[in-house]
Every structure is written in C-alpha cells, then in structure tokens.
Design a protein around this motif. Structure first.
Motif, PDB file in Angstrom:
ATOM      1  N   ARG A 156      84.507 -17.723  74.244  1.00 60.54           N
ATOM      2  CA  ARG A 156      83.917 -18.748  73.578  1.00 60.54           C
ATOM      3  C   ARG A 156      82.997 -19.168  74.716  1.00 60.54           C
ATOM      4  O   ARG A 156      82.102 -19.916  74.209  1.00 60.54           O
ATOM      5  CB  ARG A 156      84.831 -19.689  73.242  1.00 60.54           C
ATOM      6  CG  ARG A 156      85.895 -20.389  74.274  1.00 60.54           C
ATOM      7  CD  ARG A 156      86.686 -21.456  73.513  1.00 60.54           C
ATOM      8  NE  ARG A 156      87.844 -21.767  74.553  1.00 60.54           N
ATOM      9  CZ  ARG A 156      87.496 -22.584  75.502  1.00 60.54           C
ATOM     10  NH1 ARG A 156      86.354 -23.391  75.750  1.00 60.54           N
ATOM     11  NH2 ARG A 156      88.626 -23.281  76.390  1.00 60.54           N
ATOM     12  N   ASN A 183      82.395 -16.133  68.105  1.00 61.12           N
ATOM     13  CA  ASN A 183      83.174 -17.621  68.604  1.00 61.12           C
ATOM     14  C   ASN A 183      82.377 -17.964  69.851  1.00 61.12           C
ATOM     15  O   ASN A 183      82.855 -19.170  70.200  1.00 61.12           O
ATOM     16  CB  ASN A 183      84.640 -17.471  68.670  1.00 61.12           C
ATOM     17  CG  ASN A 183      85.336 -16.985  67.424  1.00 61.12           C
ATOM     18  OD1 ASN A 183      85.055 -17.663  66.529  1.00 61.12           O
ATOM     19  ND2 ASN A 183      86.508 -15.957  67.423  1.00 61.12           N
ATOM     20  N   ARG A 185      80.072 -20.238  72.002  1.00 53.41           N
ATOM     21  CA  ARG A 185      79.473 -21.535  71.811  1.00 53.41           C
ATOM     22  C   ARG A 185      78.360 -21.868  73.138  1.00 53.41           C
ATOM     23  O   ARG A 185      77.440 -22.335  72.929  1.00 53.41           O
ATOM     24  CB  ARG A 185      80.519 -22.619  71.755  1.00 53.41           C
ATOM     25  CG  ARG A 185      81.277 -22.418  70.325  1.00 53.41           C
ATOM     26  CD  ARG A 185      80.416 -22.439  69.309  1.00 53.41           C
ATOM     27  NE  ARG A 185      81.345 -22.417  67.885  1.00 53.41           N
ATOM     28  CZ  ARG A 185      81.184 -21.165  67.220  1.00 53.41           C
ATOM     29  NH1 ARG A 185      80.489 -20.280  67.888  1.00 53.41           N
ATOM     30  NH2 ARG A 185      81.811 -21.161  66.043  1.00 53.41           N
ATOM     31  N   THR A 203      73.274 -23.116  74.223  1.00 55.76           N
ATOM     32  CA  THR A 203      74.240 -23.648  73.671  1.00 55.76           C
ATOM     33  C   THR A 203      74.215 -23.170  72.121  1.00 55.76           C
ATOM     34  O   THR A 203      73.085 -23.508  71.565  1.00 55.76           O
ATOM     35  CB  THR A 203      74.686 -25.246  73.651  1.00 55.76           C
ATOM     36  OG1 THR A 203      74.503 -25.469  75.082  1.00 55.76           O
ATOM     37  CG2 THR A 203      75.666 -25.632  72.893  1.00 55.76           C
TER      38      THR A 203
END
Length: 204
Positions: A156, A183, A185, A203
C-alpha cells in the motif's frame, strides 16, 4: 528476568547501529549465532516494522562503481531469516537503506517482501522493477495465500529510487508498473541523478 516474564517485541530496529564503525555483516553473524538469544529476545508474530542502518559505510565494505565486485551481500536476508526463526511471520513496514553499488539481490528482495507480507516498503535499490513483487499467484489472478504470495495486492506504500533511466520510469508508469499495484495509496520516488537527490511523492 525469567523467560516466562519476557515481553514480546513489536519492532526490530537497527537504525541506530553505527555501520561506519562496525561491520553490519559481522553484527548479523553474531546475532544469528548467539546461543542465548532464544532466552533474551522474543517477538510478536506480526511486528510493526523492521528498520536497518545505512549499509556499505564501513571502510571494509565500501564499493565503487566500475569495480570488479565478487561479494554478494545478504546480511538483511540473514537477519530476516533470524526473525523468521523467532516466530515472526508478518512485518508491516520494512526499511532498508541499501548500498547504491552492489545492493542485495533484487529477485530475493521480492521473495522476502512476499514471505513477510510487507505492506510498506522502503528498500533503497536503484531502478527496482515492479515485476520483482510478481508471483505465480499474481500472474494467475489468485488471492494471496498462506505462503505470502500476491505481493502486488498487499503493498500500500512504496518508495522507489531512480537513476534517471527513461526505460525504468516508463516501466513504473506503464500498465505493468505502479498501476499493477491495486491497493497502493502512496508512492515516493527519489531521483539520484540530481544533487542533492530530489523527492517526488505521489498520493493515489
């Protein structure tokens, strides 16, 4: 303290180890070979993070671009294997400030990321391929299994280090690169072809 009263550690932090003065490889040797460690250190099955010191600073371990290098570094792998022997199965965040010259083996990095189900990875390795984290289960579209497969779906947050090669940047931005991490981020990219290195944080 009696072994029954020991508190299991939640982290494995070697970031303050003075790798300029002491050999990290020798330290890991002493760690994994110390017979009393079984009574001195115990860890939770899932630890919050494992963080290593900057590698390659010791005078005996410095290597230079262009040199004929025959040493394969594996001290981080050996330390992680030791954690495995202590019952650690999951590491949420892994930070390894590796050498820019002759770092750890890229394919094995991917294997350990899968083995410990890493979610946040900051391993300083120039131009790392996203395919490093691809496993047979990823190719077949299967869910993560008990062996730690499907790293692409688990990561992530990822820190990438660029030498400026356009082909690598194109790979990162292409369909088999960062977009294949469903997934993720946050992506942080450090470019080492600038002085000082520039940092770009994306981001998602």
């Amino acid at each position: 303290m009696h072994a029954d009263n020991l508190v299991n550690e939640l982290c494995f932090d070697l970031s303050r180890f003075n790798s300029k003065v002491y050999s990290m490889s020798n330290f890991v040797n002493s760690l994994v070979n110390h017979e009393d460690n079984g009574n001195l250190l115990s860890y939770e099955q899932t630890i919050k993070y494992a963080e290593f010191p900057v590698l390659g600073l010791h005078p005996d371990e410095k290597e230079i671009f262009g040199e004929d290098i025959h040493v394969e570094h594996d001290e981080v792998f050996r330390a992680l294997d030791w954690l495995k022997s202590k019952g650690v199965t999951d590491i949420i965040e892994l930070t390894v400030p590796d050498r820019l010259v002759n770092p750890h083996d890229e394919q094995k990095i991917g294997e350990y990321v899968g083995k410990f189900k890493i979610e946040v990875l900051d391993w300083k390795f120039l131009d790392m391929s996203i395919a490093t984290f691809r496993t047979p289960s990823d190719s077949e579209g299967k869910d993560a299994d008990s062996t730690g497969g499907n790293s692409l779906h688990r990561i992530r947050e990822l820190h990438l280090y660029s030498s400026g090669k356009r082909a690598v940047i194109s790979h990162w931005l292409g369909p088999d690169g960062v977009p294949s991490l469903p997934n993720v981020r946050c992506i942080e990219i450090q470019a080492f072809f600038f002085s000082p290195p520039s940092i770009q944080i994306l981001t998602i």
